[in-house]
Structure formats: C-alpha cells, structure tokens
Design an enzyme around this catalytic site. Sequence first.
Site, short mmCIF file in Angstrom:
data_model
loop_
_atom_site.label_atom_id
_atom_site.label_comp_id
_atom_site.label_asym_id
_atom_site.label_seq_id
_atom_site.Cartn_x
_atom_site.Cartn_y
_atom_site.Cartn_z
CG ASN A 1 -0.92 -0.13 2.55
OD1 ASN A 1 -0.39 -1.33 2.70
ND2 ASN A 1 -0.94 0.86 3.22
CG ASP A 2 -0.34 4.07 2.90
OD1 ASP A 2 -1.22 3.51 2.32
OD2 ASP A 2 -0.23 4.75 3.83
CG PHE B 1 1.28 1.21 10.56
CD1 PHE B 1 1.23 -0.10 10.07
CD2 PHE B 1 -0.24 1.54 10.69
CE1 PHE B 1 0.20 -0.99 10.29
CE2 PHE B 1 -1.12 0.57 10.97
CZ PHE B 1 -1.04 -0.66 10.66
CB SER B 2 2.43 5.66 6.34
OG SER B 2 2.02 4.54 5.36
NE ARG C 1 -3.45 5.46 10.48
CZ ARG C 1 -4.62 5.44 11.19
NH1 ARG C 1 -4.62 5.39 12.41
NH2 ARG C 1 -5.78 5.37 10.52
C1 FRU Z 1 -3.27 4.60 4.69
C2 FRU Z 1 -2.61 3.73 6.24
C3 FRU Z 1 -1.93 4.64 6.94
C4 FRU Z 1 -1.19 3.33 7.61
C5 FRU Z 1 -1.01 2.27 6.78
C6 FRU Z 1 -1.02 1.01 7.36
O1 FRU Z 1 -3.51 3.84 3.71
O2 FRU Z 1 -3.99 3.29 6.68
O3 FRU Z 1 -2.67 5.34 7.73
O4 FRU Z 1 -0.13 3.82 8.43
O5 FRU Z 1 -1.93 2.61 5.75
O6 FRU Z 1 -0.60 0.13 6.29
#
Ligand code: FRU
Length: 495
Positions: free
Chosen positions: A23-24, A84-85, A151
């Site tokens: 993802n991100d 996480f991000s 976060r």
């Molecule tokens: C956004 C998110 C962030 C988090 C990450 C977890 O897409 O939900 O807020 O850090 O993805 O994978």
Amino acid sequence: AATAAAGDNRPLLHYTPEKGWMNDPNGLFYDKKADLWHIYFQYNPHDPFWNQPLYWGHATSKDLTTWNHEKLAISPDRDDEGIFSGSIVIDHNNTSGFFDDSIDPDQRVVAIYTNNADIQTQDLAYSLDGGYTFTKFHNNPVLDVNSTQFRDPKVFWHQHSNQWIMVVVKSQEYKVQIFGSPDLKNWKFHSNFTAGYPGFQFECPGLIEIPITGTNESKWVMFIAINPGSPVGGSTNQYFIGDFDGVEFKPIDHFTRFVDLGKDYYALQTFSDVEKADGVLAIAWASNWQYANNVPTKEWRSSLSLTRNFSLDYVAANPESKLLTLIQTPVFQTDVAKTLEKKNITLSANDSIDFEADSGVFEFELKFKAINALAHSDLANLDLYISSADGKESIRFGYDPVGQSFYLDRSNTPYKNPYFTGQLSAYVEPSSDGQYKIYGVVDRNIIELYFNDGVTAMTNTFFMSEGNTPSRAQLKTNFDDEFYIESISFNELSV
Ligand code: FRU
C-alpha cells in the site's frame, strides 16, 4: 526492471512489487551522491493482501521509470506488529548524532515511521549504507501520546525556523498535528490543523512549499488523506494552500481541493531532498481501500502512481474566478515504439481514428473543441475507446458538451465489485475559446488522465481478462461535425 509475464496485466511504467501486498509509498528520497531515487512502501511479502507483520519494502531507480526491487528495509519486532507509514529525511548536519564523518552528508538517511503495536508511536531508524539496511534507534519511541490512532509522520527540515518539522495525524480526532525538533529525537508540540472533508478519519498528512509558476513566490500545501468516506467512495487526498511560519499552517482560503478525481490515487507522499526550481515530486498508491485487497491480480496487489511534478498556478475555475491550484504533470522517461498523429479534423459519425499498441502501454494527447454544442437529447459524445485486441473488453473515456464533463467508464471489463465504481466524471473548465487538452497514460491496468496541462488529474485502475491488454484505441463520435479535433496523437511506449 519491471517484467510482465504473458497474461499478467502488471503495469510496466508503474511500480508493482514482485509478489505480495503493497500500500502507501513511504520514505521517498533522492540520494544526490549516488544519483539514485529510493522508494519504500507498506509491504506484506507473505500474502497478496494487507496483514501484519507489515514491513517497509524498498525499490530504487535511476530515472523514476524502471525500478529495481531491493531487500526488505525495516521489519517489525513481532509478527502482530507493523512498520506503518512514514518518511525519510537526509540529516546532512548530523543533528541526530547517528552518523560520523565516514558517512557522506548526502547519505545520512533517517526514517521516521509509525510503529503499530498495542498503540501507535513515532519511531526512528537510521541507515549507514545509504538506505538499504536500517538500525532502529535504541530509545524508541521518540513520540508517544498513548494513542491507538496517531500515525503517518512526514518530516522535513524547515530552513526559516531552523528546525525539523513533523506533520502527523491524530487520525480519528481529525487533527494534523505539527511538531518541531532540533535533533529528530525530541519533539515539541506546535499546533493543530483541522479543515476540509472529514470522512471517517485523516491519514498520511504532508506539508511542503511549492513554487507558483511564473513568479518568484511559493505557498505551502497541506495534504490530508481521508479513508473511508471519500465523496467518490473510499480513499482520496485533499489539499489546502496556505502559509507556514514554523509553528502554524494558515490556509489562504476556505476551499477543500481534491488532488485527483479518480478512485485510485491515495496516500500521496512527496520526495525529500530534491532541489527543483519548478516544483516538487510525489508518488501515491494507485488503489482504494474499498477494493484493494480484492482486485484480480494474484501474486501481487497494487501499483504506485507515476511520479508527478506538483507546482502551483492561478487557474480559471469558471469565467469569473481564478483559484490557486495544484498543477500535476507526470515524470518518466521512455522511448517511443510507434506513433500516430492527426491534425485539424472535423470528426463525422462514420469516422474513427484508430491506433494499436500491442504492449498495452501508450500515451495520447487530444486537443479538441465542441463546435456545435446544441442541446441534443442524445449524448453528443466524443469517445476514446481503449479495448482488448478482440474489442470485447474496453474502457471508455469521453466528453459530452451538455454534461460539460469528462467521463471514464471502466464497467465493460470483467472485474466486478460493487465498490469498483464503473463510471466516474470530472468537470474541467475549458480555455476561454472552448478548447480542451487531455494527456493520458495507459499502462496495462491503469489510466492516468491529465486535463489542460495538469489542472485536473484522474487516475483509475481497470482489470481485463487474463491475456487481454488495452492494445487498441479508437476515437469516435455519434454525431457529424460536433467536434473539431485540433490534434490527436498516440505513442506506444517501450519501457
Ligand atoms: C493509509 C494507512 C496508514 C497506515 C498504513 C498501514 O493507507 O492506513 O494510515 O500507516 O496505511 O498500512
């Protein structure tokens, strides 16, 4: 470099992980010394869906076009936790004390990320080898407010106030919190920013100074991602334009602006350590939490967007108002394998302009004007159909002068999911003489559209059957003499 197995609609210009879930985008930075671009991303290498343990995956590129897969960069301590991000800064002056003279000032890489465990805290990890391997700071966390919803730190050096600035979200309190630090380790709270469309929660904030084209001025832009609950469904990014003094962000007006009007552009992040006079660079995740875990790719899930240059300019929103607007243009380098260009055509109902690109990777540019925009009870449509070789599966992009908007219809493809919105539209203000200019990049399972030199962007994925690629393009209309095509060009791109 990206490779595509036969029957796999893996895009070639857009980064995808070799296998597993992404993802991100995280930690984007440019290494001046090595002349190398680094991207990291939320990564689950074990399954093609989101799950913990969650890591930072890593890739590098010389040209922001072809990417090398690198080894996992940061791993969680426990299987039920996630890295996480977050972001990366280059600590040129060694404010953190993590480096000594043996590490080049341009390669003093520090990652600031959210450790997702029982609560969410902001943690540091530094790299002594230019961003390939990381050591976690022994005194983590550096920021802990005892919250489970805190976060996505984005950190940058603020020259004017001589400090590191972090924007981070108290996501379910709808607050972007601004902190300052001399050394990345000790953080002091400065202010909160709340604005715009709430959705369910705020995620992935960003704050960066962006030049206004044609002036010596710039403004600060605050990005806030919302998910779920975007007006187009699921995940989207909004932005605010304003001033930043090192303590508070103050918007110049009350508008909520959206970065991209498609469904697959989320959690954008800007690159650190890029010196560019004409803008800043950003990458987003090209998916939407509504269906990201469900789309029909098997070994891997999700691509990133193309890299975009962001600048600011005053743009006519309608004949009476100009608004400062984010101008977005894609950045990549390819060769042209095959090309077609036509000019000055008044399209009639029997005509069509056809192009074939077997690879399913091509760009187009269309400049047109509706010349006879009388109200029809029928749709007076100018359509660009992008279809599989047999013509049976297609996406349709077009415009109707009565609706005065562009539409994108991805419903004539086999992937069905009630959240995978089939039809989307975008209003775009034409130039004062009624002209529109559209630039599009089609890359096997994704289309990025840029209107009027990047005033509006729209990014959407689509999924044809295995073995089918979007290898044909056809421009046509149902009416005689409704549209004047000043020019249409197609280039098949070889990556
Ligand atoms: C956004 C998110 C962030 C988090 C990450 C977890 O897409 O939900 O807020 O850090 O993805 O994978």
